[in-house]
Design a protein around this motif. Structure first.
Motif, PDB file in Angstrom:
ATOM      1  N   VAL A  91      52.384-100.860 -16.221  1.00 24.86           N
ATOM      2  CA  VAL A  91      52.144 -99.997 -17.380  1.00 24.86           C
ATOM      3  C   VAL A  91      51.366 -98.753 -16.952  1.00 24.86           C
ATOM      4  O   VAL A  91      50.158 -98.812 -16.732  1.00 24.86           O
ATOM      5  N   PRO A  92      52.021 -97.606 -16.819  1.00 28.27           N
ATOM      6  CA  PRO A  92      51.290 -96.346 -16.581  1.00 28.27           C
ATOM      7  C   PRO A  92      50.462 -95.982 -17.809  1.00 28.27           C
ATOM      8  O   PRO A  92      50.876 -96.241 -18.947  1.00 28.27           O
ATOM      9  N   VAL A  93      49.295 -95.392 -17.585  1.00 24.02           N
ATOM     10  CA  VAL A  93      48.399 -95.024 -18.690  1.00 24.02           C
ATOM     11  C   VAL A  93      47.927 -93.588 -18.504  1.00 24.02           C
ATOM     12  O   VAL A  93      47.345 -93.242 -17.477  1.00 24.02           O
ATOM     13  N   GLY A  94      48.184 -92.758 -19.514  1.00 25.21           N
ATOM     14  CA  GLY A  94      47.718 -91.378 -19.481  1.00 25.21           C
ATOM     15  C   GLY A  94      46.446 -91.222 -20.287  1.00 25.21           C
ATOM     16  O   GLY A  94      46.423 -91.493 -21.491  1.00 25.21           O
ATOM     17  N   SER A 101      61.213 -99.446  -1.809  1.00 20.74           N
ATOM     18  CA  SER A 101      60.572 -99.886  -3.054  1.00 20.74           C
ATOM     19  C   SER A 101      59.226 -99.221  -3.263  1.00 20.74           C
ATOM     20  O   SER A 101      58.859 -98.874  -4.388  1.00 20.74           O
ATOM     21  N   VAL A 102      58.476 -99.043  -2.169  1.00 17.71           N
ATOM     22  CA  VAL A 102      57.179 -98.370  -2.264  1.00 17.71           C
ATOM     23  C   VAL A 102      57.360 -96.959  -2.801  1.00 17.71           C
ATOM     24  O   VAL A 102      56.679 -96.528  -3.741  1.00 17.71           O
ATOM     25  N   LEU A 103      58.290 -96.225  -2.225  1.00 22.88           N
ATOM     26  CA  LEU A 103      58.542 -94.845  -2.643  1.00 22.88           C
ATOM     27  C   LEU A 103      59.020 -94.785  -4.086  1.00 22.88           C
ATOM     28  O   LEU A 103      58.604 -93.908  -4.852  1.00 22.88           O
ATOM     29  N   GLN A 104      59.888 -95.729  -4.454  1.00 23.27           N
ATOM     30  CA  GLN A 104      60.442 -95.737  -5.805  1.00 23.27           C
ATOM     31  C   GLN A 104      59.369 -96.056  -6.840  1.00 23.27           C
ATOM     32  O   GLN A 104      59.287 -95.417  -7.898  1.00 23.27           O
ATOM     33  N   ASP A 137      58.232 -93.590  -9.797  1.00 18.03           N
ATOM     34  CA  ASP A 137      58.390 -93.992 -11.198  1.00 18.03           C
ATOM     35  C   ASP A 137      57.067 -93.872 -11.958  1.00 18.03           C
ATOM     36  O   ASP A 137      57.032 -93.370 -13.093  1.00 18.03           O
ATOM     37  N   VAL A 138      56.002 -94.338 -11.340  1.00 18.66           N
ATOM     38  CA  VAL A 138      54.687 -94.279 -11.987  1.00 18.66           C
ATOM     39  C   VAL A 138      54.224 -92.834 -12.108  1.00 18.66           C
ATOM     40  O   VAL A 138      53.729 -92.406 -13.160  1.00 18.66           O
TER      41      VAL A 138
END
Length: 343
Positions: free
Chosen positions: A158-161, A195-198, A202-203
């Protein structure tokens, strides 16, 4: 007992935030899973206040990965650990200490397996600039270790701004903008590098939408223009659209004027809390070397020294005069605070 302690602290912090902020808005809280592993990844602008806002408003008792330097004093270390904070060591803490992160990451993986929530600030440091800085890969290491140790685990990311109208001022308004959770599993292990880069991309892209993001190039020019327009930085979607459209769709905000009652209330509040105010203005604020810590230390004074001072004054009034005068003083301080913050 631990749950009672956490509930008590969260309730007290929630009360403190009510009296400190003019408004705290939360978006998309209902989308956060309640009984599943969650890793919150937030931008980091306003020092410890960022963590406090997420802790109080995310609906879960989360664990926080926190820089190890704040654990240096034993008493403070015990307090922070009781609040579910885990120390993370950086290069500046000494190369010899970096190996200690292994146990912290292992602990984090176990917590995710147990369906707990963890909060990480992947930018690695705080900065009041309204831009999302490059993300470190520490959070991906925790995700991969969890999936390797517990392959059946599905982790909700969950990204949080975090958005502040005037981060260093009192009183301020804030927006906690929870992003759309996305779930990751053992399929990431098929190609770790990719996967690390992706994951980081994404985040990063979500964070750029959840908070005001101004590219480094021409930052000073853009932020100056936005401030002249008096845009509302707690509306990042509108501000980002304003920037991307070359300021053609910008909505100029109305200038902020202190209401007379608000100004009077501030003066009277300072008079009623003159000792905490003097300590803050003369002893603490001048020693703050990083502007990002101004709001944090002000808030700490507000929830520690101010209540102690109020209790002392009430005790004196109750003993010297009558108990009713003690409660009149308390009521006056509460009303003055509400008027000076909320108007």
């Amino acid at each position: 007992m631990k749950q009672l302690w956490l509930y008590s602290i969260r309730s007290y912090l929630r009360l403190g935030l009510f009296f400190y902020f003019k408004k705290v808005e939360v978006i998309n809280l209902k989308a956060i899973p309640k009984d599943e592993p969650v890793i919150f990844l937030a931008n980091h602008q306003n020092a410890l206040l960022d963590a406090i806002l997420i802790a109080v408003k995310n609906g879960r008792f989360s664990y926080f990965l926190t820089r190890a330097s704040v654990f240096s004093v034993p008493l403070i270390s015990k307090m922070l650990q009781s609040l579910q904070m885990l120390p993370v060591y950086r290069v500046r803490d000494g190369f010899g200490n970096l190996s200690k992160n292994t146990s912290v990451f292992t602990k984090s993986s176990q917590l995710l397996h147990e369906k707990k929530a963890i909060v990480i600030f992947p930018e690695g440091n705080h900065n009041l600039k309204r831009t999302v800085r490059p993300l470190s890969k520490g959070f991906t290491r925790i995700i991969f270790q969890t999936l390797e140790d517990y392959p059946e685990t599905k982790i909700n990311v969950v990204p949080v701004g975090l958005n502040f109208k005037h981060a260093t001022k009192y009183s301020d308004s804030a927006l906690i903008n929870f992003g759309v959770p996305f779930q990751v599993g053992s399929e990431l292990l098929n190609d770790k590098n990719k996967s690390v880069l992706q994951l980081k991309e994404d985040v990063f892209l979500q964070l750029c939408q959840l908070t005001t993001h101004i590219e480094s190039e021409n930052y000073d020019i853009i932020i100056t223009y936005l401030e002249k327009l008096n845009v509302d930085f707690t509306q990042p979607k509108h501000v980002n659209q304003c920037i991307s459209n070359g300021f053609e769709t910008c909505k100029k905000g109305l200038p902020e004027h202190d209401h007379r009652l608000k100004r009077l209330s501030k003066v009277l509040l300072i008079i009623n809390l003159f000792i905490p105010y003097i300590i803050w203005k003369k002893m603490i604020q001048p020693k703050i070397s990083e502007v990002e810590f101004i709001s944090t230390f002000r808030f700490v004074i507000a929830i520690t020294l101010v209540p102690v001072f109020i209790i002392v004054v009430m005790s004196v009034l109750g003993v010297v005069f009558e108990l009713k005068y003690a409660f009149i003083y308390l009521f006056s301080v509460i009303v003055l605070n509400i008027f000076s913050v909320k108007l």
